[in-house]
Design an enzyme around this catalytic site. Structure first.
Site, PDB file in Angstrom:
ATOM      1  N   SER A  92      -3.241   2.775  -8.759  1.00  0.00           N
ATOM      2  CA  SER A  92      -3.995   4.021  -8.868  1.00  0.00           C
ATOM      3  C   SER A  92      -4.623   4.090 -10.251  1.00  0.00           C
ATOM      4  O   SER A  92      -4.085   3.530 -11.221  1.00  0.00           O
ATOM      5  CB  SER A  92      -3.063   5.221  -8.667  1.00  0.00           C
ATOM      6  OG  SER A  92      -3.698   6.426  -9.037  1.00  0.00           O
ATOM      7  N   ASN A 107       0.806  -1.216   0.000  1.00  0.00           N
ATOM      8  CA  ASN A 107       0.000   0.000   0.000  1.00  0.00           C
ATOM      9  C   ASN A 107       0.841   1.268   0.000  1.00  0.00           C
ATOM     10  O   ASN A 107       0.416   2.285  -0.526  1.00  0.00           O
ATOM     11  CB  ASN A 107      -0.921   0.003   1.228  1.00  0.00           C
ATOM     12  CG  ASN A 107      -1.483   1.373   1.508  1.00  0.00           C
ATOM     13  OD1 ASN A 107      -2.340   1.867   0.781  1.00  0.00           O
ATOM     14  ND2 ASN A 107      -0.976   2.023   2.557  1.00  0.00           N
ATOM     15  N   LYS A 126       2.855   3.511 -11.176  1.00  0.00           N
ATOM     16  CA  LYS A 126       1.604   2.796 -10.911  1.00  0.00           C
ATOM     17  C   LYS A 126       1.193   1.929 -12.096  1.00  0.00           C
ATOM     18  O   LYS A 126       0.594   0.854 -11.916  1.00  0.00           O
ATOM     19  CB  LYS A 126       0.497   3.793 -10.559  1.00  0.00           C
ATOM     20  CG  LYS A 126       0.696   4.488  -9.218  1.00  0.00           C
ATOM     21  CD  LYS A 126       0.795   3.488  -8.064  1.00  0.00           C
ATOM     22  CE  LYS A 126       0.785   4.177  -6.719  1.00  0.00           C
ATOM     23  NZ  LYS A 126       0.889   3.215  -5.586  1.00  0.00           N
ATOM     24  N   ALA A 138       3.712   6.552 -14.169  1.00  0.00           N
ATOM     25  CA  ALA A 138       4.521   5.497 -14.770  1.00  0.00           C
ATOM     26  C   ALA A 138       4.757   4.357 -13.787  1.00  0.00           C
ATOM     27  O   ALA A 138       4.696   3.170 -14.151  1.00  0.00           O
ATOM     28  CB  ALA A 138       5.858   6.080 -15.232  1.00  0.00           C
ATOM     29  N   TYR A 150       4.834   9.189 -10.946  1.00  0.00           N
ATOM     30  CA  TYR A 150       3.829   8.419 -10.208  1.00  0.00           C
ATOM     31  C   TYR A 150       2.981   7.582 -11.159  1.00  0.00           C
ATOM     32  O   TYR A 150       2.757   6.393 -10.927  1.00  0.00           O
ATOM     33  CB  TYR A 150       2.955   9.387  -9.416  1.00  0.00           C
ATOM     34  CG  TYR A 150       1.900   8.734  -8.553  1.00  0.00           C
ATOM     35  CD1 TYR A 150       2.221   8.210  -7.308  1.00  0.00           C
ATOM     36  CD2 TYR A 150       0.563   8.683  -8.966  1.00  0.00           C
ATOM     37  CE1 TYR A 150       1.248   7.649  -6.492  1.00  0.00           C
ATOM     38  CE2 TYR A 150      -0.413   8.113  -8.163  1.00  0.00           C
ATOM     39  CZ  TYR A 150      -0.064   7.595  -6.937  1.00  0.00           C
ATOM     40  OH  TYR A 150      -1.036   7.027  -6.134  1.00  0.00           O
TER      41      TYR A 150
END
Length: 267
Positions: A143, A90, A161, A159, A157
Protein backbone atom coordinates in the site's frame (compact mmCIF):
# COMPACT_ATOMS: atom_id res chain seq x y z
CA UNK A 1 -2.49 -19.06 -26.52
CA UNK A 2 -2.31 -17.31 -23.14
CA UNK A 3 0.71 -15.67 -21.58
CA UNK A 4 0.38 -17.92 -18.51
CA UNK A 5 -0.55 -21.25 -20.06
CA UNK A 6 0.55 -24.13 -17.83
CA UNK A 7 1.22 -21.93 -14.81
CA UNK A 8 -0.32 -22.36 -11.36
CA UNK A 9 -1.19 -19.13 -9.53
CA UNK A 10 -2.10 -18.98 -5.84
CA UNK A 11 -4.06 -15.85 -4.88
CA UNK A 12 -4.93 -14.87 -1.31
CA UNK A 13 -7.97 -12.78 -0.50
CA UNK A 14 -9.45 -14.01 -3.76
CA UNK A 15 -13.12 -13.82 -2.77
CA UNK A 16 -13.56 -10.14 -3.59
CA UNK A 17 -11.89 -6.91 -4.62
CA UNK A 18 -8.34 -6.91 -5.94
CA UNK A 19 -7.95 -10.64 -5.27
CA UNK A 20 -10.94 -11.76 -7.32
CA UNK A 21 -10.16 -9.35 -10.17
CA UNK A 22 -6.54 -10.55 -10.25
CA UNK A 23 -7.61 -14.18 -10.28
CA UNK A 24 -9.98 -13.61 -13.18
CA UNK A 25 -7.29 -11.87 -15.25
CA UNK A 26 -4.65 -14.52 -14.48
CA UNK A 27 -7.05 -17.30 -15.45
CA UNK A 28 -7.94 -15.49 -18.68
CA UNK A 29 -4.25 -15.74 -19.64
CA UNK A 30 -4.25 -19.50 -19.09
CA UNK A 31 -3.14 -19.93 -15.49
CA UNK A 32 -4.82 -22.46 -13.22
CA UNK A 33 -5.74 -20.26 -10.29
CA UNK A 34 -6.02 -21.45 -6.69
CA UNK A 35 -8.40 -19.09 -4.91
CA UNK A 36 -7.84 -18.76 -1.18
CA UNK A 37 -9.72 -16.83 1.47
CA UNK A 38 -11.46 -17.19 4.80
CA UNK A 39 -14.93 -18.02 3.43
CA UNK A 40 -15.53 -20.75 0.88
CA UNK A 41 -18.73 -19.36 -0.68
CA UNK A 42 -17.24 -16.21 -2.27
CA UNK A 43 -14.33 -18.28 -3.58
CA UNK A 44 -16.73 -20.70 -5.26
CA UNK A 45 -18.54 -17.77 -6.86
CA UNK A 46 -15.26 -16.45 -8.32
CA UNK A 47 -14.33 -19.97 -9.47
CA UNK A 48 -17.69 -20.24 -11.23
CA UNK A 49 -17.08 -16.92 -12.99
CA UNK A 50 -13.69 -18.11 -14.17
CA UNK A 51 -15.09 -21.44 -15.35
CA UNK A 52 -17.85 -19.62 -17.17
CA UNK A 53 -15.19 -17.87 -19.25
CA UNK A 54 -13.37 -21.12 -19.99
CA UNK A 55 -10.72 -20.77 -17.30
CA UNK A 56 -9.56 -23.09 -14.54
CA UNK A 57 -9.83 -22.33 -10.84
CA UNK A 58 -9.85 -24.21 -7.56
CA UNK A 59 -11.25 -22.79 -4.28
CA UNK A 60 -9.37 -23.39 -1.03
CA UNK A 61 -10.56 -21.92 2.26
CA UNK A 62 -7.56 -20.70 4.25
CA UNK A 63 -6.96 -18.79 7.46
CA UNK A 64 -3.70 -17.05 6.59
CA UNK A 65 -3.12 -16.17 10.24
CA UNK A 66 -2.34 -19.87 10.79
CA UNK A 67 1.09 -21.04 9.66
CA UNK A 68 -0.03 -24.66 9.99
CA UNK A 69 -2.98 -24.13 7.64
CA UNK A 70 -0.71 -22.41 5.12
CA UNK A 71 1.74 -25.31 5.12
CA UNK A 72 -1.06 -27.87 4.77
CA UNK A 73 -2.88 -26.03 1.97
CA UNK A 74 0.26 -25.39 -0.09
CA UNK A 75 1.27 -29.04 0.29
CA UNK A 76 -2.21 -30.14 -0.88
CA UNK A 77 -2.07 -27.75 -3.85
CA UNK A 78 1.33 -29.11 -4.89
CA UNK A 79 -0.05 -32.67 -4.76
CA UNK A 80 -3.39 -32.06 -6.44
CA UNK A 81 -2.89 -29.06 -8.75
CA UNK A 82 0.85 -28.56 -9.20
CA UNK A 83 3.69 -26.52 -7.81
CA UNK A 84 2.94 -22.83 -7.43
CA UNK A 85 4.51 -20.69 -10.16
CA UNK A 86 2.90 -17.40 -9.13
CA UNK A 87 2.07 -16.37 -5.57
CA UNK A 88 -0.11 -13.28 -5.20
CA UNK A 89 -0.13 -12.06 -1.59
CA UNK A 90 -3.21 -9.88 -1.69
CA UNK A 91 -5.14 -10.59 1.53
CA UNK A 92 -4.94 -7.83 4.11
CA UNK A 93 -6.78 -6.15 6.93
CA UNK A 94 -6.52 -3.01 9.02
CA UNK A 95 -7.07 -2.56 12.73
CA UNK A 96 -10.28 -0.93 13.94
CA UNK A 97 -8.34 1.37 16.26
CA UNK A 98 -6.01 3.43 14.09
CA UNK A 99 -4.25 5.79 16.48
CA UNK A 100 -1.10 4.34 18.07
CA UNK A 101 -2.10 6.18 21.23
CA UNK A 102 -5.10 3.89 21.79
CA UNK A 103 -4.21 0.77 19.78
CA UNK A 104 -4.02 -2.46 21.80
CA UNK A 105 -1.11 -4.86 21.48
CA UNK A 106 -3.58 -7.59 20.51
CA UNK A 107 -4.91 -5.59 17.57
CA UNK A 108 -1.39 -4.54 16.57
CA UNK A 109 -0.26 -8.18 16.50
CA UNK A 110 -3.31 -9.34 14.54
CA UNK A 111 -2.74 -6.69 11.86
CA UNK A 112 0.97 -7.46 11.56
CA UNK A 113 0.19 -11.18 11.37
CA UNK A 114 -2.22 -10.90 8.42
CA UNK A 115 -0.32 -8.27 6.42
CA UNK A 116 3.29 -9.28 7.08
CA UNK A 117 3.78 -12.61 8.87
CA UNK A 118 1.36 -14.42 6.55
CA UNK A 119 3.35 -13.21 3.53
CA UNK A 120 6.52 -14.62 5.11
CA UNK A 121 4.81 -17.96 5.83
CA UNK A 122 3.30 -18.25 2.34
CA UNK A 123 6.60 -17.31 0.71
CA UNK A 124 8.51 -19.82 2.79
CA UNK A 125 6.00 -22.51 1.79
CA UNK A 126 6.37 -21.97 -1.99
CA UNK A 127 9.99 -20.84 -2.25
CA UNK A 128 11.78 -24.24 -2.15
CA UNK A 129 9.92 -25.56 -5.21
CA UNK A 130 10.48 -22.28 -7.06
CA UNK A 131 14.21 -22.39 -6.38
CA UNK A 132 14.36 -26.03 -7.45
CA UNK A 133 12.73 -25.12 -10.79
CA UNK A 134 14.86 -22.02 -11.21
CA UNK A 135 11.88 -19.69 -11.62
CA UNK A 136 8.90 -18.28 -9.80
CA UNK A 137 7.02 -15.05 -9.24
CA UNK A 138 5.96 -13.63 -5.88
CA UNK A 139 3.77 -10.54 -6.00
CA UNK A 140 2.67 -8.76 -2.84
CA UNK A 141 0.03 -6.05 -2.73
CA UNK A 142 1.33 -3.56 -0.19
CA UNK A 143 0.00 0.00 0.00
CA UNK A 144 1.11 3.58 -0.44
CA UNK A 145 0.56 3.69 3.33
CA UNK A 146 4.02 2.10 3.46
CA UNK A 147 5.42 5.38 2.14
CA UNK A 148 2.97 7.83 3.67
CA UNK A 149 1.63 6.29 6.90
CA UNK A 150 -1.21 8.13 8.59
CA UNK A 151 -4.49 7.67 10.41
CA UNK A 152 -6.32 6.64 7.25
CA UNK A 153 -4.84 3.14 7.36
CA UNK A 154 -3.60 3.35 10.91
CA UNK A 155 -0.35 2.75 12.75
CA UNK A 156 -0.34 -1.05 12.54
CA UNK A 157 -1.39 -1.23 8.88
CA UNK A 158 1.22 1.28 7.73
CA UNK A 159 3.96 -0.48 9.68
CA UNK A 160 2.97 -3.89 8.29
CA UNK A 161 2.81 -2.64 4.71
CA UNK A 162 6.22 -1.02 5.08
CA UNK A 163 7.58 -4.23 6.56
CA UNK A 164 6.24 -6.36 3.73
CA UNK A 165 7.74 -3.95 1.19
CA UNK A 166 11.10 -4.42 2.89
CA UNK A 167 10.68 -8.20 2.92
CA UNK A 168 9.93 -8.27 -0.79
CA UNK A 169 13.04 -6.19 -1.38
CA UNK A 170 14.99 -8.81 0.53
CA UNK A 171 13.58 -11.55 -1.70
CA UNK A 172 14.49 -9.58 -4.82
CA UNK A 173 18.05 -8.91 -3.69
CA UNK A 174 18.62 -12.46 -2.44
CA UNK A 175 16.98 -14.73 -5.02
CA UNK A 176 16.87 -12.89 -8.33
CA UNK A 177 19.88 -14.81 -9.66
CA UNK A 178 18.01 -18.03 -8.89
CA UNK A 179 15.17 -16.99 -11.16
CA UNK A 180 12.81 -15.67 -8.48
CA UNK A 181 10.93 -12.46 -9.28
CA UNK A 182 9.71 -10.56 -6.21
CA UNK A 183 7.41 -7.61 -6.86
CA UNK A 184 5.71 -5.16 -4.54
CA UNK A 185 2.64 -3.30 -5.78
CA UNK A 186 1.74 -0.21 -3.77
CA UNK A 187 -1.80 1.00 -4.55
CA UNK A 188 -3.42 4.15 -3.26
CA UNK A 189 -7.04 4.25 -2.13
CA UNK A 190 -8.97 1.52 -3.92
CA UNK A 191 -12.73 1.10 -3.93
CA UNK A 192 -13.06 -2.38 -2.44
CA UNK A 193 -15.33 -3.87 0.28
CA UNK A 194 -12.67 -3.10 2.92
CA UNK A 195 -13.70 0.55 2.62
CA UNK A 196 -16.92 -0.34 4.41
CA UNK A 197 -14.84 -0.99 7.55
CA UNK A 198 -13.26 2.48 7.60
CA UNK A 199 -13.82 4.69 10.64
CA UNK A 200 -15.81 6.90 8.24
CA UNK A 201 -16.86 4.84 5.21
CA UNK A 202 -16.28 6.94 2.08
CA UNK A 203 -19.25 8.50 0.36
CA UNK A 204 -20.19 7.34 -3.17
CA UNK A 205 -18.73 10.47 -4.72
CA UNK A 206 -15.46 9.87 -2.84
CA UNK A 207 -15.28 6.26 -3.98
CA UNK A 208 -15.79 7.45 -7.55
CA UNK A 209 -12.33 9.07 -7.64
CA UNK A 210 -10.52 6.09 -6.09
CA UNK A 211 -8.78 3.31 -7.97
CA UNK A 212 -10.92 0.39 -9.00
CA UNK A 213 -9.90 -3.15 -8.05
CA UNK A 214 -9.52 -3.91 -11.75
CA UNK A 215 -6.82 -1.22 -12.05
CA UNK A 216 -4.65 -2.94 -9.47
CA UNK A 217 -5.43 -6.38 -10.91
CA UNK A 218 -4.09 -5.24 -14.29
CA UNK A 219 -0.85 -4.31 -12.52
CA UNK A 220 -0.73 -7.79 -10.96
CA UNK A 221 -1.21 -9.39 -14.37
CA UNK A 222 1.51 -7.22 -15.93
CA UNK A 223 4.05 -8.23 -13.28
CA UNK A 224 3.07 -11.90 -13.49
CA UNK A 225 3.07 -12.18 -17.28
CA UNK A 226 6.36 -10.57 -18.27
CA UNK A 227 8.81 -12.97 -19.89
CA UNK A 228 11.03 -14.77 -17.37
CA UNK A 229 13.98 -12.47 -18.05
CA UNK A 230 12.13 -9.30 -17.07
CA UNK A 231 10.55 -8.15 -13.82
CA UNK A 232 9.25 -5.09 -11.98
CA UNK A 233 10.61 -4.84 -8.42
CA UNK A 234 8.12 -2.18 -7.33
CA UNK A 235 5.09 -0.53 -8.88
CA UNK A 236 3.13 2.45 -7.52
CA UNK A 237 -0.44 3.00 -8.69
CA UNK A 238 -2.60 5.81 -7.38
CA UNK A 239 -5.78 7.73 -8.21
CA UNK A 240 -5.31 10.60 -10.63
CA UNK A 241 -7.20 12.95 -8.31
CA UNK A 242 -6.24 13.50 -4.66
CA UNK A 243 -9.31 13.79 -2.44
CA UNK A 244 -9.57 15.73 0.81
CA UNK A 245 -9.10 13.23 3.66
CA UNK A 246 -9.03 15.71 6.56
CA UNK A 247 -12.42 14.60 7.93
CA UNK A 248 -11.38 10.94 7.69
CA UNK A 249 -8.19 11.61 9.64
CA UNK A 250 -9.95 13.51 12.40
CA UNK A 251 -12.59 10.77 12.75
CA UNK A 252 -9.94 8.04 12.86
CA UNK A 253 -7.91 9.93 15.47
CA UNK A 254 -10.46 9.26 18.20
CA UNK A 255 -11.60 5.70 17.48
CA UNK A 256 -10.92 3.66 20.61
CA UNK A 257 -10.21 6.69 22.80
CA UNK A 258 -11.55 6.37 26.36
CA UNK A 259 -14.44 8.70 27.09
CA UNK A 260 -12.42 10.50 29.73
CA UNK A 261 -9.50 11.33 27.40
CA UNK A 262 -8.81 14.97 28.40
CA UNK A 263 -8.21 16.36 24.90
CA UNK A 264 -10.97 14.38 23.17
CA UNK A 265 -13.50 16.66 21.41
CA UNK A 266 -16.95 16.70 22.98
CA UNK A 267 -19.98 16.41 20.73
Amino acid sequence: MGLLDGKVAFVTGAGSGIGSESAILLAAEGATVVLSGRRHEPLEAVAATIAGHGGKAVARALDISSRQEIVEVIAAVEREVGTVDILVNNAGSASKVLNARFLSEEEWNATINVNLTAVFNLTQAVLPAMIARGEGTIITVSSLAALNPNLLGGAAYGAAKAGVRNFMGFLHNTYRNQGIRATTILPGETDTPIMNNRARPPLPEERAVMLEAHDVARAVLLCASLRAGAMIPELHICPTRQRDISVDLETARWIGAPNDTPDRPRS
